[in-house]
Design an enzyme around this catalytic site. Structure first.
Site, PDB file in Angstrom:
ATOM      1  N   LYS A 174     -22.722 -29.640  38.579  1.00 26.12           N
ATOM      2  CA  LYS A 174     -24.104 -29.373  39.006  1.00 26.12           C
ATOM      3  C   LYS A 174     -24.570 -30.401  40.027  1.00 26.12           C
ATOM      4  O   LYS A 174     -25.309 -30.075  40.974  1.00 26.12           O
ATOM      5  CB  LYS A 174     -25.034 -29.371  37.797  1.00 26.12           C
ATOM      6  CG  LYS A 174     -26.518 -29.120  38.118  1.00 26.12           C
ATOM      7  CD  LYS A 174     -26.729 -27.804  38.850  1.00 26.12           C
ATOM      8  CE  LYS A 174     -28.173 -27.329  38.834  1.00 26.12           C
ATOM      9  NZ  LYS A 174     -29.161 -28.259  39.326  1.00 26.12           N
ATOM     10  N   GLU A 181     -26.460 -27.966  48.189  1.00 25.05           N
ATOM     11  CA  GLU A 181     -27.785 -27.388  48.442  1.00 25.05           C
ATOM     12  C   GLU A 181     -28.555 -28.210  49.469  1.00 25.05           C
ATOM     13  O   GLU A 181     -29.173 -27.656  50.381  1.00 25.05           O
ATOM     14  CB  GLU A 181     -28.537 -27.335  47.110  1.00 25.05           C
ATOM     15  CG  GLU A 181     -29.930 -26.769  47.152  1.00 25.05           C
ATOM     16  CD  GLU A 181     -30.581 -26.862  45.801  1.00 25.05           C
ATOM     17  OE1 GLU A 181     -31.542 -27.651  45.658  1.00 25.05           O
ATOM     18  OE2 GLU A 181     -30.120 -26.179  44.862  1.00 25.05           O
TER      19      GLU A 181
END
Length: 309
Positions: A174, A181
């Protein structure tokens, strides 16, 4: 199946709603009365005012899922739960925690016989409707206990989730996900700003972002969000050029250094966030002074020279 949910913010509250809609009974706790009240009428959800009351309402072996901000609040909540939970219980941390903290916490809880799973969760405010992407770290046995919940939270039973490996691997994946991102967001922003700056062509920036959504190799959900926003307002005059960072980009950049893996795009995207927060102001002033010193270039002043307050 009945579980506990700690933390009823944007993510935790909607995850609670999705689990309840999938048939899971949820005993939900948050220190905020307003957050508890927002879920009070949701079928299969019971809210409680104390962490201890949540644990008492669950039959052993218990499953408790945390959705709290990383840092002190997660640390103190996990410490409190470690004293309340019993051997054989399972604690899941779904926050954006640093993976090394997750490995440490797993060891501390294991000494008390409590299982620990780290779950990276992505999906934002749209997860309730579309499902969440889940990146899970933990033992095979712990994940098997958690899998029914993961399959409800995910976009579908057979996709959108992954058992990444042992404890720490979920939050590690993550962390990298969020670093990517950062880079994607920065790239879109720079490219569209470049097009907008070419004023003599009169290019409709909203139309560009909309057209790229269809068939283009750069299409993505982020681009969908950009197109939707620009369709409403292309000037963006009401938005301050300040972009916060919540920690994941910093962790990713540090890890890239530790592993010796070049990650210039993700690292530079993080630096641009620092710049937007005013962290580049003092260095920029020093550069202006140097240019004036060696080249005689004029310095622009916030207050006109000679003016007084």
């Amino acid at each position: 199946m009945r579980i506990g949910m700690v933390g009823l913010g944007r993510m935790g509250a909607n995850m609670t709603r999705r689990l309840a809609a999938g048939g899971i009974e949820v005993v939900a706790f948050d220190t905020s009365e307003a957050a508890r009240a927002a879920l009070a009428q949701v079928p299969r959800v019971a809210t409680v005012e104390r962490l201890g009351a949540m644990v008492e309402a669950l039959a052993a072996p218990r499953v408790v899922w945390l959705m709290l901000p990383s840092g002190a609040i997660s640390e103190s909540s996990i410490a409190a739960l470690s004293a309340l939970l019993a051997r054989g219980d399972l604690l899941v941390d779904g926050a954006n925690a640093f993976y090394k903290d997750s490995v440490r916490r797993a060891g501390e809880l294991a000494a008390r016989g409590i299982d620990f799973v780290d779950a990276g969760v992505s999906g934002g405010i749209w997860g309730l409707e579309n499902g969440y992407a889940l990146m899970v770290g933990g033992s095979d046995d712990a994940f098997a206990r958690l899998r029914p919940l993961v399959e409800i939270l995910a976009p579908a039973k057979d996709r959108g989730w992954m058992h990444c490996g042992p404890v720490g691997s979920g939050h590690f994946v993550k962390m990298v996900h969020n670093g990517i991102e950062y880079g994607m967001m920065q790239s879109y922003a720079e490219g569209l700003a470049l097009i907008a700056a070419k004023r003599e062509f009169g290019i409709d920036i909203a139309a560009v972002s909309e057209s790229w959504r269809h068939g283009s190799v750069v299409r993505s959900w982020l681009l969908d969000l950009i197109a939707e926003a620009l369709a409403r307002d292309t000037s963006l005059e009401e938005i301050k050029p300040i972009v916060a960072d919540s920690g994941e980009g910093r962790w990713t950049a540090r890890e890239a250094v530790e592993l010796g893996v070049p990650a210039p795009v993700m690292s530079l995207a993080l630096m641009m966030r620092f710049a937007s927060q005013g962290s580049n102001d003092y260095p920029a002033k020093l550069v202006a002074l140097m240019r004036a010193g060696f080249g005689g270039h004029a310095i622009q002043h916030n207050t006109p020279q000679g003016a007084s307050d």
